[in-house]
Motif scaffolding. Structure first.
Motif, PDB file in Angstrom:
ATOM      1  N   GLU A  44       8.358  -6.649 -12.063  1.00 24.18           N
ATOM      2  CA  GLU A  44       9.473  -5.562 -11.522  1.00 24.18           C
ATOM      3  C   GLU A  44      11.034  -6.109 -11.214  1.00 24.18           C
ATOM      4  O   GLU A  44      12.068  -5.642 -11.595  1.00 24.18           O
ATOM      5  CB  GLU A  44       9.175  -4.916 -10.104  1.00 24.18           C
ATOM      6  N   GLU A  58      -4.101  -7.261  -9.883  1.00 25.51           N
ATOM      7  CA  GLU A  58      -5.347  -6.175  -9.990  1.00 25.51           C
ATOM      8  C   GLU A  58      -6.481  -6.284  -8.931  1.00 25.51           C
ATOM      9  O   GLU A  58      -7.001  -5.501  -8.333  1.00 25.51           O
ATOM     10  CB  GLU A  58      -5.715  -6.020 -11.247  1.00 25.51           C
ATOM     11  N   PHE A  61      -5.202  -5.035  -5.673  1.00 23.34           N
ATOM     12  CA  PHE A  61      -5.134  -3.982  -5.670  1.00 23.34           C
ATOM     13  C   PHE A  61      -6.526  -3.172  -5.396  1.00 23.34           C
ATOM     14  O   PHE A  61      -6.706  -2.370  -4.593  1.00 23.34           O
ATOM     15  CB  PHE A  61      -4.350  -3.218  -6.725  1.00 23.34           C
ATOM     16  N   LYS A  65      -7.784  -0.873  -2.296  1.00 21.74           N
ATOM     17  CA  LYS A  65      -7.674   0.709  -2.310  1.00 21.74           C
ATOM     18  C   LYS A  65      -9.009   0.961  -2.071  1.00 21.74           C
ATOM     19  O   LYS A  65      -9.090   2.532  -1.629  1.00 21.74           O
ATOM     20  CB  LYS A  65      -7.349   0.945  -3.698  1.00 21.74           C
ATOM     21  N   TYR A  72      -0.273   1.866   2.218  1.00 23.77           N
ATOM     22  CA  TYR A  72       0.505   1.590   1.160  1.00 23.77           C
ATOM     23  C   TYR A  72       0.307   0.175   0.676  1.00 23.77           C
ATOM     24  O   TYR A  72      -0.053  -0.769   1.498  1.00 23.77           O
ATOM     25  CB  TYR A  72       2.023   1.419   1.090  1.00 23.77           C
ATOM     26  N   ARG A  78       4.479  -4.989  -8.752  1.00 25.51           N
ATOM     27  CA  ARG A  78       4.858  -3.641  -9.037  1.00 25.51           C
ATOM     28  C   ARG A  78       6.120  -2.941  -8.664  1.00 25.51           C
ATOM     29  O   ARG A  78       6.724  -3.406  -7.584  1.00 25.51           O
ATOM     30  CB  ARG A  78       3.735  -2.880  -8.296  1.00 25.51           C
ATOM     31  N   ASN A  82       2.947   1.751  -3.372  1.00 28.27           N
ATOM     32  CA  ASN A  82       1.768   2.328  -3.944  1.00 28.27           C
ATOM     33  C   ASN A  82       0.731   3.028  -3.013  1.00 28.27           C
ATOM     34  O   ASN A  82       0.204   2.125  -2.023  1.00 28.27           O
ATOM     35  CB  ASN A  82       0.923   1.302  -4.753  1.00 28.27           C
ATOM     36  N   LYS A  83       0.725   4.403  -2.856  1.00 26.15           N
ATOM     37  CA  LYS A  83      -0.062   5.045  -1.629  1.00 26.15           C
ATOM     38  C   LYS A  83      -1.609   4.819  -1.994  1.00 26.15           C
ATOM     39  O   LYS A  83      -2.097   5.143  -3.076  1.00 26.15           O
ATOM     40  CB  LYS A  83       0.250   6.435  -1.966  1.00 26.15           C
ATOM     41  N   VAL A  84      -2.234   4.504  -1.137  1.00 30.37           N
ATOM     42  CA  VAL A  84      -3.700   4.342  -0.802  1.00 30.37           C
ATOM     43  C   VAL A  84      -4.308   5.250  -0.242  1.00 30.37           C
ATOM     44  O   VAL A  84      -5.460   6.155  -0.508  1.00 30.37           O
ATOM     45  CB  VAL A  84      -4.120   2.883  -0.732  1.00 30.37           C
ATOM     46  N   SER A  90       0.015  -1.132   6.013  1.00 25.69           N
ATOM     47  CA  SER A  90       0.276  -1.269   4.563  1.00 25.69           C
ATOM     48  C   SER A  90       0.488  -2.832   4.402  1.00 25.69           C
ATOM     49  O   SER A  90       0.879  -3.519   5.116  1.00 25.69           O
ATOM     50  CB  SER A  90       1.803  -0.755   4.278  1.00 25.69           C
TER      51      SER A  90
END
Ligand SMILES: O=P(O)(O)OC[C@H]1O[C@](O)(COP(=O)(O)O)[C@@H](O)[C@@H]1O
Ligand SMILES: [Mg+2]
Length: 307
Positions: A44, A58, A61, A65, A72, A78, A82-84, A90
């Motif tokens: 990013e 990954e 994440f 999740k 988040y 990233r 990123n909404k979970v 968060s």
């Protein structure tokens, strides 16, 4: 994996389980030598990535999740939030800190902060953090973190796949050790050039100057700090790209400042605690000074009093 740790905070155990299990996966990949080359991508912020950066992102994440308490996930790798789920917590991550050092066998790691009730970037601040710390991927897989006001060290037993997490008692140790990259010193602010010279001055031979240590891997430098004390610095510099330093406020500076504060140390950007700094964007950089309280007071006084 088995983790003998219960958080003093509500509904955080699943998040710790996710973080610790992801760390195991990343460490196993690192030990295999997987991902230790430059990727074709950048992240990013435009930093070059190594393949393990992507693997680490990954792994965290995927693990997070699955937990219904994660709202988040924010990652260095990233762009945004990123909404979970609609959970209460968060998690902000530097999934692989010190990646360029990992390429040459120096311990790398991962940094995490858990924030309560965050909805937008500005909520990922030092008032809302409830847990923060880091993993070290070195001779062993280790974790150093503050769960609320309590501080812990975890070691992963590679034979039994068990984590042993024990409290760290006794507060932050003390040592005249300075972790800093002197590369940009010609273009540091004048007050910092003067303070740096002061820290290294022998004062006519009567005082031992600060010793220097720099891994170029924040997790390794902070592990030394937790175990031995000292001062960690990544300053701003008057040169393109370093105007606000290098390190990220949300997922590097604040989690480390939170951990060291829980041990009785403190932090500053030169003017105020990193835990009081307003957050504007998820990837913003800040000047970082973290360490023993007296050393941080000296930093702020050096800036304030510089003519
Ligand atoms: O290369 P420099 O300027 O010494 O910077 C080293 C700093 O950069 C970092 O490696 C952060 O960068 P990454 O998270 O991209 O690896 C810190 O761990 C370390 O303190
Ligand atoms: Mg980093």
């Amino acid at each position: 994996m088995s983790l003998n740790f219960k958080s003093q905070l509500q509904n955080l155990d699943g998040i710790y389980a996710a973080l610790f299990s992801a760390a195991e996966i990343i460490y196993a990949e690192l030990k295999k030598g997987a991902g230790l080359k430059f990727a074709t991508s950048s992240n990013e912020s435009g930093d070059d990535q190594i393949e393990l950066d992507v693997i680490a992102d990954e792994a965290f994440f995927d693990a997070l999740k699955r937990d219904g308490n994660v709202r988040y996930v924010v990652s260095e790798e990233r762009p945004g939030l990123n909404k979970v789920s609609d959970g209460r917590y968060s998690v902000a991550l530097d999934p692989l800190d010190g990646s360029k050092s990992a390429l040459v066998g120096i311990p790398s790691g991962a940094i995490f902060g858990v924030f309560e009730n965050a909805e937008v970037a500005k909520d990922f601040n030092g008032k809302n953090i409830v847990s923060g710390g880091f993993f070290v991927f070195g001779m062993n897989l280790e974790a150093y973190f503050a769960d609320g006001d309590k501080v812990y060290k975890g070691i992963f037993n590679q034979d039994t796949s068990e984590w042993k997490v024990l409290p760290i008692e006794g507060g932050l140790p003390s040592a005249d050790v300075l972790a800093i990259n002197g590369q940009n010193q010609m273009v540091w602010d004048a007050w910092l050039q003067a303070h740096y010279a002061d820290l290294l001055d022998t004062h006519n031979g009567t005082t031992k100057p600060h010793n220097m240590r720099w891994y170029a891997s924040m997790v390794s430098d902070m592990k030394r700090m937790v175990l031995q004390g000292g001062l960690f610095v990544y300053p701003r510099a008057n040169i393109k790209g370093y105007e606000e330093g290098k390190l990220r406020l949300v997922y590097e500076a604040i989690p480390m400042a939170f951990l060291i504060a829980a041990m009785g140390g403190s932090s500053t950007d030169g003017d105020q605690s990193l835990l009081d700094l307003p957050v504007e964007t998820l990837h913003q950089k800040t000047a970082v000074f973290i360490g023993e309280k007296s050393k941080i007071e000296r930093v702020e006084a050096a800036k304030r009093n510089h003519a």
